[in-house]
Motif scaffolding. Structure first.
Motif, PDB file in Angstrom:
ATOM      1  N   ARG A  95       0.825  -1.219   0.000  1.00 25.52           N
ATOM      2  CA  ARG A  95       0.000   0.000   0.000  1.00 25.52           C
ATOM      3  C   ARG A  95       0.854   1.260   0.000  1.00 25.52           C
ATOM      4  O   ARG A  95       0.590   2.217  -0.732  1.00 25.52           O
ATOM      5  N   LYS A  96       1.900   1.279   0.819  1.00 27.48           N
ATOM      6  CA  LYS A  96       2.749   2.460   0.912  1.00 27.48           C
ATOM      7  C   LYS A  96       3.432   2.753  -0.422  1.00 27.48           C
ATOM      8  O   LYS A  96       3.545   3.918  -0.835  1.00 27.48           O
ATOM      9  N   ASP A  97       3.868   1.697  -1.101  1.00 29.41           N
ATOM     10  CA  ASP A  97       4.588   1.875  -2.363  1.00 29.41           C
ATOM     11  C   ASP A  97       3.666   2.343  -3.481  1.00 29.41           C
ATOM     12  O   ASP A  97       4.136   2.934  -4.464  1.00 29.41           O
ATOM     13  N   LEU A 138       5.667  -5.952  -5.014  1.00 28.08           N
ATOM     14  CA  LEU A 138       5.952  -7.111  -4.176  1.00 28.08           C
ATOM     15  C   LEU A 138       7.207  -7.829  -4.654  1.00 28.08           C
ATOM     16  O   LEU A 138       8.036  -8.255  -3.854  1.00 28.08           O
ATOM     17  N   MET A 139       7.350  -7.953  -5.965  1.00 23.41           N
ATOM     18  CA  MET A 139       8.556  -8.562  -6.511  1.00 23.41           C
ATOM     19  C   MET A 139       9.781  -7.701  -6.188  1.00 23.41           C
ATOM     20  O   MET A 139      10.849  -8.223  -5.828  1.00 23.41           O
ATOM     21  N   ALA A 140       9.641  -6.387  -6.303  1.00 27.50           N
ATOM     22  CA  ALA A 140      10.755  -5.486  -5.984  1.00 27.50           C
ATOM     23  C   ALA A 140      11.177  -5.647  -4.523  1.00 27.50           C
ATOM     24  O   ALA A 140      12.376  -5.743  -4.218  1.00 27.50           O
ATOM     25  N   ARG A 141      10.202  -5.682  -3.627  1.00 26.80           N
ATOM     26  CA  ARG A 141      10.503  -5.855  -2.209  1.00 26.80           C
ATOM     27  C   ARG A 141      11.210  -7.192  -1.963  1.00 26.80           C
ATOM     28  O   ARG A 141      12.216  -7.256  -1.231  1.00 26.80           O
ATOM     29  N   HIS A 146      16.147 -10.131  -0.705  1.00 30.76           N
ATOM     30  CA  HIS A 146      17.023 -11.250  -1.047  1.00 30.76           C
ATOM     31  C   HIS A 146      18.437 -10.764  -1.346  1.00 30.76           C
ATOM     32  O   HIS A 146      19.416 -11.436  -1.015  1.00 30.76           O
ATOM     33  N   HIS A 147      18.554  -9.587  -1.964  1.00 30.52           N
ATOM     34  CA  HIS A 147      19.859  -9.113  -2.415  1.00 30.52           C
ATOM     35  C   HIS A 147      20.642  -8.421  -1.311  1.00 30.52           C
ATOM     36  O   HIS A 147      21.810  -8.727  -1.080  1.00 30.52           O
ATOM     37  N   ASN A 148      20.015  -7.471  -0.619  1.00 31.64           N
ATOM     38  CA  ASN A 148      20.762  -6.699   0.376  1.00 31.64           C
ATOM     39  C   ASN A 148      19.979  -6.445   1.661  1.00 31.64           C
ATOM     40  O   ASN A 148      20.274  -5.505   2.401  1.00 31.64           O
ATOM     41  N   ASN A 149      18.971  -7.269   1.901  1.00 32.21           N
ATOM     42  CA  ASN A 149      18.166  -7.186   3.124  1.00 32.21           C
ATOM     43  C   ASN A 149      17.471  -5.837   3.276  1.00 32.21           C
ATOM     44  O   ASN A 149      17.215  -5.376   4.383  1.00 32.21           O
ATOM     45  N   SER A 150      17.145  -5.200   2.141  1.00 36.86           N
ATOM     46  CA  SER A 150      16.418  -3.943   2.166  1.00 36.86           C
ATOM     47  C   SER A 150      14.998  -4.172   1.662  1.00 36.86           C
ATOM     48  O   SER A 150      14.801  -4.693   0.564  1.00 36.86           O
ATOM     49  N   GLY A 151      14.038  -3.766   2.482  1.00 38.30           N
ATOM     50  CA  GLY A 151      12.643  -3.969   2.087  1.00 38.30           C
ATOM     51  C   GLY A 151      12.047  -2.790   1.354  1.00 38.30           C
ATOM     52  O   GLY A 151      10.865  -2.811   1.015  1.00 38.30           O
ATOM     53  N   GLU A 152      12.837  -1.758   1.122  1.00 41.01           N
ATOM     54  CA  GLU A 152      12.336  -0.562   0.467  1.00 41.01           C
ATOM     55  C   GLU A 152      12.330  -0.706  -1.052  1.00 41.01           C
ATOM     56  O   GLU A 152      13.266  -1.270  -1.632  1.00 41.01           O
ATOM     57  N   VAL A 153      11.295  -0.201  -1.674  1.00 36.67           N
ATOM     58  CA  VAL A 153      11.197  -0.212  -3.137  1.00 36.67           C
ATOM     59  C   VAL A 153      11.874   1.040  -3.679  1.00 36.67           C
ATOM     60  O   VAL A 153      11.588   2.157  -3.229  1.00 36.67           O
ATOM     61  N   GLN A 154      12.784   0.864  -4.632  1.00 36.42           N
ATOM     62  CA  GLN A 154      13.487   2.000  -5.220  1.00 36.42           C
ATOM     63  C   GLN A 154      12.553   2.788  -6.129  1.00 36.42           C
ATOM     64  O   GLN A 154      11.568   2.257  -6.649  1.00 36.42           O
ATOM     65  N   ALA A 155      12.892   4.062  -6.330  1.00 33.14           N
ATOM     66  CA  ALA A 155      12.050   4.939  -7.149  1.00 33.14           C
ATOM     67  C   ALA A 155      11.911   4.404  -8.566  1.00 33.14           C
ATOM     68  O   ALA A 155      10.816   4.440  -9.148  1.00 33.14           O
TER      69      ALA A 155
END
Length: 280
Positions: A95-97, A138-141, A146-155
Motif C-alpha cells: 500500500r505504501k509503495d 511485491l517482486m521489488a521488495r 534477497h539481495h541486500n536485506n532492504s525492504g524498500e522499493v526503489q524509485a
C-alpha cells in the motif's frame, strides 16, 4: 534466473508468500472482463510461473483481503528462518509503495487538450485493483530483501509499476474498441462515450506517455524488457484473431496467445525490477 524464481516464489518468506498467494488468487480472474480472448486460470499461471504442472486456484476472492496460511519453521533461499508467521496481506504490504499511484500516472499524461486529457485519465480513477503494479512492488521488495536485506522499493522500481499499469490500461482502451465493449469497471467504455477513433488515439497517447516514462529510467536492459511487452500485446491480439483446427495445435496456440496478451506484461515487469538488484 528461472531456477531462482521457482525457488523463491514458492518459499515461505513473507514477501514471496504474499506474492505467491496474490498470483494464485488472481489466476481464475485473469481471463475475466470484456477482453474476450484472455485465458483463464491454470494454463496462464503454468506459463507465467514456469511450473511443470497446472496449478489449481482457490475460487474465493476473499483471499485477496486475508491470508490464513501459516508457515512451519524452515529456511528459505534468502537464508532467513520464518517461524509460525502468517503471510501478510499483499495489498497492505504494498500500500505504501502504491500511494498516489493514479495521481502520479496522471502527471505523466501531460496534455493540454481538455477532451484528450479526460479520455486518458478516464480509467485512472482508482476503481481498479491495481493488480499488476502490486505484483511489481511485491517482486521489488522480495528481490531487494534477497539481495541486500532492504525492504524498500526503489524509485525506479516504482516507475516500472507505474509504466506497467499505463501499458495495461492503454491495451484495455484498444481492446474495448476491438471488442466493441459497452462497459468496463462498472461504467461506460471510452469508445462508447467518445467514439472509436478518439478511443484509439487516447490509447496511443497513454502508450506513448508510458514509453517516455520508460526512457527516463535510463536502463537499456529494462527498456528492452518492457518494450517486448508492447510487441507481445500486438502479436497476442493477432493470435486471438486466428485459430487452429488440430486439437494439439489449438492448445499450443491458446497458451502462446494467453502469454502474449496477459502474462507477458506481468512476467516482464517483474523481470525488469529484478535488474535493479543485480540478482544472479
Amino acid at each position: 534466473m528461472a531456477l531462482w524464481w521457482r525457488r523463491c516464489c514458492f518459499s515461505r518468506a513473507p514477501a514471496f508468500g504474499s506474492l505467491r498467494s496474490l498470483l494464485e488468487a488472481e489466476g481464475p480472474r485473469l481471463g475475466s472482463g470484456s477482453r474476450a480472448g484472455r485465458a483463464v486460470g491454470g494454463a496462464e499461471m503454468h506459463y507465467f510461473l514456469g511450473r511443470s504442472t497446472v496449478l489449481s486456484f482457490p475460487k474465493i476472492r476473499s483471499i485477496f483481503l486475508r491470508f490464513h496460511h501459516t508457515t512451519t519453521s524452515r529456511t528459505c533461499s534468502c537464508s532467513k528462518t520464518v517461524t509460525d508467521e502468517k503471510f501478510k496481506d499483499p495489498f497492505k504490504l504494498g500500500r505504501k509503495d502504491l500511494k498516489n499511484l493514479y495521481e502520479d500516472i496522471k502527471k505523466e499524461l501531460l496534455v493540454s487538450t481538455a477532451e484528450l486529457r479526460e479520455m486518458c485519465e478516464y480509467y485512472f480513477d482508482g476503481k481498479g485493483k491495481a493488480f499488476r503494479p502490486m505484483i511489481v512492488v511485491l517482486m521489488a521488495r522480495a528481490c531487494n530483501i534477497h539481495h541486500n536485506n532492504s525492504g524498500e522499493v526503489q524509485a525506479s522500481q516504482r516507475s516500472v509499476a507505474i509504466i506497467a499499469e499505463m501499458i495495461h490500461t492503454a491495451s484495455l482502451v484498444h481492446d474495448d474498441v476491438i471488442d466493441d465493449a459497452n462497459s468496463r469497471r462498472g461504467k461506460m467504455t471510452v469508445n462508447q462515450i467518445w467514439g472509436e477513433r478518439k478511443a484509439v488515439l487516447a490509447g496511443d497517447f497513454i502508450l506513448s506517455a508510458a514509453s517516455v516514462a520508460l526512457a527516463r529510467i535510463g536502463n537499456t536492459t529494462i527498456i528492452s524488457v518492457l518494450s517486448q511487452v508492447i510487441e507481445d500485446l500486438v502479436r497476442g491480439e493477432f493470435l486471438q484473431l486466428g485459430s487452429k483446427e488440430n486439437e494439439n495445435e489449438r492448445f499450443a496456440h491458446y497458451l502462446e496467445k494467453t502469454f502474449k496478451k496477459t502474462a507477458s506484461l506481468i512476467a516482464n515487469s517483474c523481470k525488469a525490477v529484478c535488474f535493479h538488484t543485480r540478482l544472479p
